[in-house]
Design a protein around this motif. Structure first.
Motif, PDB file in Angstrom:
ATOM      1  N   ALA A 228       0.936  -1.243   0.179  1.00  0.00           N
ATOM      2  CA  ALA A 228       0.024  -0.057   0.018  1.00  0.00           C
ATOM      3  C   ALA A 228       0.834   1.240  -0.047  1.00  0.00           C
ATOM      4  O   ALA A 228       2.054   1.182   0.411  1.00  0.00           O
ATOM      5  N   VAL A 229       0.423   2.519  -0.291  1.00  0.00           N
ATOM      6  CA  VAL A 229       1.130   3.625  -0.424  1.00  0.00           C
ATOM      7  C   VAL A 229       0.505   4.702   0.421  1.00  0.00           C
ATOM      8  O   VAL A 229      -1.071   4.811   0.405  1.00  0.00           O
ATOM      9  N   ARG A 230       1.238   5.321   1.202  1.00  0.00           N
ATOM     10  CA  ARG A 230       0.805   6.371   2.222  1.00  0.00           C
ATOM     11  C   ARG A 230       0.293   7.415   1.603  1.00  0.00           C
ATOM     12  O   ARG A 230       1.178   8.198   0.902  1.00  0.00           O
ATOM     13  N   VAL A 231      -0.841   8.272   2.047  1.00  0.00           N
ATOM     14  CA  VAL A 231      -1.279   9.284   1.297  1.00  0.00           C
ATOM     15  C   VAL A 231      -0.680  10.538   2.127  1.00  0.00           C
ATOM     16  O   VAL A 231      -0.494  10.320   3.480  1.00  0.00           O
ATOM     17  N   GLY A 232      -0.284  11.598   1.331  1.00  0.00           N
ATOM     18  CA  GLY A 232      -0.021  12.926   2.127  1.00  0.00           C
ATOM     19  C   GLY A 232       0.010  14.068   1.270  1.00  0.00           C
ATOM     20  O   GLY A 232      -0.509  13.960   0.183  1.00  0.00           O
TER      21      GLY A 232
ATOM     22  N   VAL B  91      -3.415   3.811   0.264  1.00  0.00           N
ATOM     23  CA  VAL B  91      -4.125   3.288  -0.838  1.00  0.00           C
ATOM     24  C   VAL B  91      -3.456   1.988  -1.228  1.00  0.00           C
ATOM     25  O   VAL B  91      -2.410   1.929  -1.195  1.00  0.00           O
ATOM     26  N   THR B  92      -4.415   0.829  -1.626  1.00  0.00           N
ATOM     27  CA  THR B  92      -3.850  -0.323  -1.724  1.00  0.00           C
ATOM     28  C   THR B  92      -4.563  -0.848  -3.165  1.00  0.00           C
ATOM     29  O   THR B  92      -5.666  -0.229  -3.280  1.00  0.00           O
ATOM     30  N   GLN B  93      -3.674  -1.491  -3.838  1.00  0.00           N
ATOM     31  CA  GLN B  93      -4.276  -2.072  -5.341  1.00  0.00           C
ATOM     32  C   GLN B  93      -5.358  -3.262  -5.030  1.00  0.00           C
ATOM     33  O   GLN B  93      -4.780  -4.370  -4.548  1.00  0.00           O
ATOM     34  N   SER B  94      -6.586  -2.788  -5.395  1.00  0.00           N
ATOM     35  CA  SER B  94      -7.523  -3.844  -5.311  1.00  0.00           C
ATOM     36  C   SER B  94      -8.517  -3.668  -6.220  1.00  0.00           C
ATOM     37  O   SER B  94      -9.209  -2.051  -6.489  1.00  0.00           O
ATOM     38  N   PRO B  95      -9.366  -4.238  -7.125  1.00  0.00           N
ATOM     39  CA  PRO B  95     -10.503  -3.968  -7.861  1.00  0.00           C
ATOM     40  C   PRO B  95     -11.767  -3.753  -7.306  1.00  0.00           C
ATOM     41  O   PRO B  95     -12.636  -3.111  -7.778  1.00  0.00           O
ATOM     42  N   GLU B  96     -11.699  -4.077  -5.975  1.00  0.00           N
ATOM     43  CA  GLU B  96     -12.979  -3.891  -5.018  1.00  0.00           C
ATOM     44  C   GLU B  96     -13.243  -2.425  -4.783  1.00  0.00           C
ATOM     45  O   GLU B  96     -12.326  -1.778  -4.608  1.00  0.00           O
ATOM     46  N   ILE B  97     -14.410  -2.042  -4.659  1.00  0.00           N
ATOM     47  CA  ILE B  97     -14.671  -0.614  -4.238  1.00  0.00           C
ATOM     48  C   ILE B  97     -14.781  -0.671  -2.475  1.00  0.00           C
ATOM     49  O   ILE B  97     -15.792  -1.294  -2.139  1.00  0.00           O
ATOM     50  N   ASN B  98     -13.763  -0.497  -1.953  1.00  0.00           N
ATOM     51  CA  ASN B  98     -13.589  -0.799  -0.546  1.00  0.00           C
ATOM     52  C   ASN B  98     -12.977   0.057   0.202  1.00  0.00           C
ATOM     53  O   ASN B  98     -12.093   0.793  -0.293  1.00  0.00           O
ATOM     54  N   ALA B  99     -12.958   0.173   1.539  1.00  0.00           N
ATOM     55  CA  ALA B  99     -11.978   0.819   2.533  1.00  0.00           C
ATOM     56  C   ALA B  99     -12.391   0.157   3.906  1.00  0.00           C
ATOM     57  O   ALA B  99     -13.294  -0.447   4.062  1.00  0.00           O
ATOM     58  N   MET B 100     -11.358   0.200   4.635  1.00  0.00           N
ATOM     59  CA  MET B 100     -11.419  -0.073   6.120  1.00  0.00           C
ATOM     60  C   MET B 100     -10.615   0.557   6.907  1.00  0.00           C
ATOM     61  O   MET B 100      -9.666   1.305   6.685  1.00  0.00           O
ATOM     62  N   ALA B 101     -11.042   0.781   8.162  1.00  0.00           N
ATOM     63  CA  ALA B 101     -10.142   1.321   9.500  1.00  0.00           C
ATOM     64  C   ALA B 101      -9.653   0.317  10.005  1.00  0.00           C
ATOM     65  O   ALA B 101     -10.628  -0.608  10.575  1.00  0.00           O
ATOM     66  N   ILE B 102      -8.295   0.038  10.276  1.00  0.00           N
ATOM     67  CA  ILE B 102      -7.855  -1.019  11.042  1.00  0.00           C
ATOM     68  C   ILE B 102      -6.900  -0.439  12.213  1.00  0.00           C
ATOM     69  O   ILE B 102      -6.343   0.716  11.925  1.00  0.00           O
TER      70      ILE B 102
ATOM     71  N   ALA C  33     -11.864   1.798  -5.313  1.00  0.00           N
ATOM     72  CA  ALA C  33     -12.819   3.121  -5.099  1.00  0.00           C
ATOM     73  C   ALA C  33     -12.300   4.292  -5.739  1.00  0.00           C
ATOM     74  O   ALA C  33     -13.235   5.149  -6.107  1.00  0.00           O
ATOM     75  N   LEU C  34     -10.973   4.706  -5.896  1.00  0.00           N
ATOM     76  CA  LEU C  34     -10.575   5.629  -6.557  1.00  0.00           C
ATOM     77  C   LEU C  34     -11.076   5.646  -8.031  1.00  0.00           C
ATOM     78  O   LEU C  34     -11.198   6.697  -8.668  1.00  0.00           O
TER      79      LEU C  34
ATOM     80  N   ARG D 154     -15.285  11.176  -0.337  1.00  0.00           N
ATOM     81  CA  ARG D 154     -15.328  11.933   0.822  1.00  0.00           C
ATOM     82  C   ARG D 154     -16.503  10.974   1.813  1.00  0.00           C
ATOM     83  O   ARG D 154     -16.034  10.877   3.088  1.00  0.00           O
ATOM     84  N   MET D 155     -17.458  10.487   1.256  1.00  0.00           N
ATOM     85  CA  MET D 155     -18.435   9.594   1.919  1.00  0.00           C
ATOM     86  C   MET D 155     -17.735   8.335   2.527  1.00  0.00           C
ATOM     87  O   MET D 155     -17.822   7.933   3.617  1.00  0.00           O
ATOM     88  N   VAL D 156     -16.661   7.852   1.670  1.00  0.00           N
ATOM     89  CA  VAL D 156     -16.010   6.550   1.948  1.00  0.00           C
ATOM     90  C   VAL D 156     -15.232   6.988   3.175  1.00  0.00           C
ATOM     91  O   VAL D 156     -14.933   6.273   4.290  1.00  0.00           O
ATOM     92  N   ILE D 157     -14.288   7.848   2.986  1.00  0.00           N
ATOM     93  CA  ILE D 157     -13.397   8.315   4.102  1.00  0.00           C
ATOM     94  C   ILE D 157     -14.123   8.624   5.316  1.00  0.00           C
ATOM     95  O   ILE D 157     -13.493   8.377   6.269  1.00  0.00           O
ATOM     96  N   ALA D 158     -14.999   9.515   5.276  1.00  0.00           N
ATOM     97  CA  ALA D 158     -15.838   9.881   6.465  1.00  0.00           C
ATOM     98  C   ALA D 158     -16.458   8.707   7.162  1.00  0.00           C
ATOM     99  O   ALA D 158     -16.649   8.533   8.436  1.00  0.00           O
TER     100      ALA D 158
END
Length: 333
Positions: free
Chosen positions: A57-61, A89-100, A113-114, A123-127
């Protein structure tokens, strides 16, 4: 930010869905649940968890996907939330996000998702994921993610006969916690149509240049919820049990019902529980306190030594005490 209301010191019970709390209470009645949680924490640890989820995954900044970084900044400002979770951000064809995370939560968004979501959808996904963090969902959701990602064999210290009922109850709560965070995400975005379009895209992807109809999708959501006989309702339960998330039509219907109740408008008008109020009374110790009790009181000595050694500080979500019963404002009704 100029057109969004800042929800100063808002506490997560303001958006909690009653099914979330009910499923959590049921989960806590499962024998050995605390034991499974404790051993999973001790086995993986914070560093092991990050390696498990962030190896690719790549860290956003500010210089790495700055538009995504700006969305996170704006979401945190609306929530008035002081702790900034790392975003990847990680490479995956799924529209997804997770808080871990165990001690220091982080957010992972997929490249799918992107690709499929517009700016307001992201915005909705991150929120939504930030809402999970504020709500104190992350520790138990992390346990579920580990089981889903690695399977029962990843937890050799737990017998399958013990883990299976925990897994079933955990996933039921996991799905219900999504309904709470959908509400929280709407509060951060403050755009009903954008929220519903995001759910429509979660169901069917982007429009690929063709026309889409949000009203038709909402009518479909109402149809799914209200039509059918007893057999249909049984099949709805069976079909949901194998899923990590409620169906998008169900989520849209639940969110619309909350809007129609007036709770959403009341919160935007300033009627909500503040974090200071939630922390002021001992009776308001709830979900996060219970998680920290498992984490701090019952972990093995090796885990406590690793925490003292600097694996990470407890996140600010420990300061948001979710009450066992709603007080002052009852947004779920």
């Amino acid at each position: 930010m100029a057109d969004r209301i800042v929800l100063t010191e808002i506490a997560s019970p303001s958006w909690e869905h009653p099914a979330d709390r009910a499923a959590l209470n049921a989960l806590r009645t499962i024998p050995f649940f605390d034991e499974v949680t404790r051993k999973t924490f001790s086995y993986f640890g914070e560093r092991g968890l990050r390696q498990l989820f962030l190896a690719n995954a790549v860290r956003v900044g500010p210089t790495q996907r700055p538009k995504l970084d700006a969305i996170l900044t704006e979401v945190l400002a609306v929530y008035d939330w002081p702790e900034r979770p790392p975003l990847y951000v990680t490479q995956s064809p799924e529209i997804n996000a997770m808080a871990i995370g165990f001690d220091t939560p982080f957010i992972v968004v997929t490249s799918g998702a992107l690709e499929h979501l517009d700016h307001e959808g992201l915005r909705m996904v991150i929120a939504h994921e930030v809402a999970h963090i504020i709500s104190g969902h992350v520790v138990y959701r992390t346990l579920a993610e580990i089981i889903m990602l690695a399977g029962f064999t990843a937890l050799p210290f737990v017998a399958a006969a013990v883990l299976f009922p925990v897994h079933v109850a955990l996933m039921e709560w996991y799905r219900k916690s999504e309904l709470s965070s959908d509400r929280g995400a709407l509060l951060a975005c403050q755009d009903r149509d954008a929220a519903m379009r995001t759910l429509m895209r979660l169901a069917a992807g982007r429009d690929y240049g063709d026309a889409t109809d949000l009203d038709a999708f909402m009518a479909q959501a109402a149809e799914y919820e209200t039509e059918g006989d007893v057999v249909d309702r049984v099949w709805k339960v069976i079909n949901t049990m194998s899923r990590t998330h409620p169906f998008a039509t169900v989520r849209a219907g639940e969110l619309q019902r909350w809007i129609d109740s007036g709770a959403y408008a009341r919160i935007l008008g300033g009627e909500y529980l503040r974090r200071a109020d939630a922390k002021a009374h001992p009776a308001h110790i709830g979900f996060v306190a219970d998680v920290r009790r498992v984490d701090l009181e019952h972990h093995g000595e090796s885990h406590r030594r690793s925490r003292r050694g600097g694996r990470g500080q407890a996140s600010a979500d420990a300061g948001d005490r979710r009450p066992p019963e709603r007080r002052q404002v009852d947004p779920a009704q």
